[in-house]
Design a protein around this motif. Structure first.
Motif, PDB file in Angstrom:
ATOM      1  N   THR A  42      44.876  41.693  40.290  1.00  0.00           N
ATOM      2  CA  THR A  42      46.054  41.796  40.729  1.00  0.00           C
ATOM      3  C   THR A  42      46.279  43.329  40.081  1.00  0.00           C
ATOM      4  OG1 THR A  42      46.424  39.720  40.211  1.00  0.00           O
ATOM      5  CG2 THR A  42      48.127  41.325  40.082  1.00  0.00           C
ATOM      6  N   ALA A  43      46.041  43.735  39.342  1.00  0.00           N
ATOM      7  CA  ALA A  43      46.623  45.607  39.023  1.00  0.00           C
ATOM      8  C   ALA A  43      46.106  45.970  40.476  1.00  0.00           C
ATOM      9  CB  ALA A  43      45.880  45.940  38.125  1.00  0.00           C
ATOM     10  N   ILE A  44      44.754  45.138  41.202  1.00  0.00           N
ATOM     11  CA  ILE A  44      44.315  46.169  42.422  1.00  0.00           C
ATOM     12  C   ILE A  44      45.083  46.426  43.375  1.00  0.00           C
ATOM     13  CG2 ILE A  44      42.464  46.760  43.957  1.00  0.00           C
ATOM     14  CD1 ILE A  44      40.847  46.388  41.232  1.00  0.00           C
ATOM     15  N   ALA A  45      45.230  45.020  43.603  1.00  0.00           N
ATOM     16  CA  ALA A  45      46.100  44.421  44.780  1.00  0.00           C
ATOM     17  C   ALA A  45      47.689  45.171  44.922  1.00  0.00           C
ATOM     18  CB  ALA A  45      46.017  42.845  44.864  1.00  0.00           C
ATOM     19  N   GLN A  98      43.901  38.009  49.182  1.00  0.00           N
ATOM     20  CA  GLN A  98      42.783  37.340  48.659  1.00  0.00           C
ATOM     21  C   GLN A  98      43.575  36.288  47.843  1.00  0.00           C
ATOM     22  OE1 GLN A  98      39.886  36.142  50.188  1.00  0.00           O
ATOM     23  NE2 GLN A  98      39.799  37.869  51.845  1.00  0.00           N
ATOM     24  N   PRO A  99      44.385  35.728  48.609  1.00  0.00           N
ATOM     25  CA  PRO A  99      45.496  35.259  47.216  1.00  0.00           C
ATOM     26  C   PRO A  99      44.401  34.659  45.479  1.00  0.00           C
ATOM     27  CG  PRO A  99      45.730  34.222  49.021  1.00  0.00           C
ATOM     28  CD  PRO A  99      45.144  35.276  49.513  1.00  0.00           C
ATOM     29  N   THR A 100      43.633  33.568  45.936  1.00  0.00           N
ATOM     30  CA  THR A 100      42.735  32.996  45.309  1.00  0.00           C
ATOM     31  C   THR A 100      42.214  33.995  44.488  1.00  0.00           C
ATOM     32  OG1 THR A 100      40.834  33.113  46.817  1.00  0.00           O
ATOM     33  CG2 THR A 100      42.064  30.956  46.918  1.00  0.00           C
ATOM     34  N   LEU A 101      42.610  34.920  44.454  1.00  0.00           N
ATOM     35  CA  LEU A 101      41.545  36.114  43.467  1.00  0.00           C
ATOM     36  C   LEU A 101      42.663  36.325  42.762  1.00  0.00           C
ATOM     37  CD1 LEU A 101      39.708  38.820  45.872  1.00  0.00           C
ATOM     38  CD2 LEU A 101      38.376  36.354  44.173  1.00  0.00           C
ATOM     39  N   LEU A 102      44.298  36.044  42.830  1.00  0.00           N
ATOM     40  CA  LEU A 102      45.206  36.877  42.381  1.00  0.00           C
ATOM     41  C   LEU A 102      45.853  36.174  41.614  1.00  0.00           C
ATOM     42  CD1 LEU A 102      46.261  39.042  45.231  1.00  0.00           C
ATOM     43  CD2 LEU A 102      44.407  39.516  43.659  1.00  0.00           C
ATOM     44  N   ASP A 103      47.239  36.590  40.431  1.00  0.00           N
ATOM     45  CA  ASP A 103      47.826  36.029  39.878  1.00  0.00           C
ATOM     46  C   ASP A 103      49.363  35.684  40.286  1.00  0.00           C
ATOM     47  OD1 ASP A 103      49.515  34.774  38.093  1.00  0.00           O
ATOM     48  OD2 ASP A 103      49.654  36.448  36.379  1.00  0.00           O
ATOM     49  N   PRO A 104      49.211  34.275  40.822  1.00  0.00           N
ATOM     50  CA  PRO A 104      50.057  34.113  42.125  1.00  0.00           C
ATOM     51  C   PRO A 104      51.827  33.610  40.907  1.00  0.00           C
ATOM     52  CG  PRO A 104      49.135  32.041  41.261  1.00  0.00           C
ATOM     53  CD  PRO A 104      48.607  33.287  40.652  1.00  0.00           C
ATOM     54  N   ASP A 155      52.860  36.428  39.355  1.00  0.00           N
ATOM     55  CA  ASP A 155      52.868  37.708  38.475  1.00  0.00           C
ATOM     56  C   ASP A 155      54.162  38.232  39.420  1.00  0.00           C
ATOM     57  OD1 ASP A 155      52.644  41.404  38.935  1.00  0.00           O
ATOM     58  OD2 ASP A 155      51.151  40.746  37.496  1.00  0.00           O
ATOM     59  N   ALA A 156      55.164  38.766  39.412  1.00  0.00           N
ATOM     60  CA  ALA A 156      56.096  39.345  39.830  1.00  0.00           C
ATOM     61  C   ALA A 156      56.105  40.964  40.291  1.00  0.00           C
ATOM     62  CB  ALA A 156      58.268  39.337  39.003  1.00  0.00           C
ATOM     63  N   THR A 157      55.871  41.378  39.555  1.00  0.00           N
ATOM     64  CA  THR A 157      55.336  42.442  40.356  1.00  0.00           C
ATOM     65  C   THR A 157      54.151  42.550  41.767  1.00  0.00           C
ATOM     66  OG1 THR A 157      55.743  44.017  38.439  1.00  0.00           O
ATOM     67  CG2 THR A 157      54.380  45.087  39.890  1.00  0.00           C
ATOM     68  N   LEU A 158      53.125  41.655  41.591  1.00  0.00           N
ATOM     69  CA  LEU A 158      52.680  41.665  42.305  1.00  0.00           C
ATOM     70  C   LEU A 158      53.769  40.560  44.104  1.00  0.00           C
ATOM     71  CD1 LEU A 158      50.133  41.414  44.788  1.00  0.00           C
ATOM     72  CD2 LEU A 158      49.838  38.985  43.848  1.00  0.00           C
TER      73      LEU A 158
END
Length: 200
Positions: free
Chosen positions: A57-60, A104-110, A112-115
């Motif tokens: 998520t940080a990478i995204a 790739q939303p399945t890889l990330l924290d949905p 996460d407000a910053t994302l």
């Protein structure tokens, strides 16, 4: 492989993670392995990212921020809308690991407000091209053009990063080698090359 000695551990973990994703893909990412690579305890990276999902998520987030800044720069310069598309492809080529996880939303924290904020700000830059490429047209028609342009550039970037552009010998057929030139040639078929992006 990176070696961490002192300084910004969070940045060191991100940099090593980007190397792993670029070389082996997101599935190969492991906080424990990165900790071993950097010579720190296996719990140290978790202090900054919590989990593999947190690290991805940080990478995204970082990727969206880099891309948004470049798109905003071009709009401030009133560059042709086509150049936003070219910049998108150039971003993917220069930051393949970021590009590999951003969409790739399945890889990330949905949650996460910053994302969410970073992605929304980037998409806002893309949507801002609507008025520039189709002045006087309906919002739906203009949005359809933006969708076509985004699909084209995202697809082109993916073909480049997966090696399929090279294998298909498209460069030889076009007589072009630079990915930016290929993006401009393909994008010009959408008729957007002569229009300027609106300033912020």
């Amino acid at each position: 492989m990176s070696s961490y000695h002192h300084g910004d551990l969070r940045r060191a973990v991100l940099d090593r993670a980007l190397e792993v994703v670029a070389e082996q893909g997101p599935a190969a990412l492991s906080l424990r392995a990165i900790a071993a690579d950097l010579g720190v305890s296996h719990t140290a990276p978790r202090h900054h990212f919590g989990s593999n999902t947190g690290l991805l998520t940080a990478i995204a987030i970082e990727g969206f921020e880099i891309l948004r800044e470049r798109l905003a720069q071009l709009r401030d310069q009133r560059a042709p809308f086509l150049e936003l598309g070219v910049a998108y492809v150039e971003f993917a080529s220069a930051h393949p690991a970021h590009f590999a996880v951003m969409f790739q939303p399945t890889l990330l924290d949905p949650t996460d407000a910053t994302l969410e904020q970073a992605a929304d700000a980037t998409f806002a830059e893309l949507r801002a091209g609507v008025e520039a490429i189709a002045p006087g047209s309906s919002t739906q028609d203009a949005a359809a053009v933006v969708t076509a342009a985004w699909s084209l550039m995202h697809g082109l970037a993916t073909l480049e990063l997966t090696g399929n552009l090279e294998r298909s010998q498209i460069r030889r057929l076009l007589g072009l080698t630079d990915i930016a030139d290929i993006a401009r040639r393909a994008g010009s078929l959408l008729g957007a090359s002569s229009r300027s992006a609106p300033s912020s």
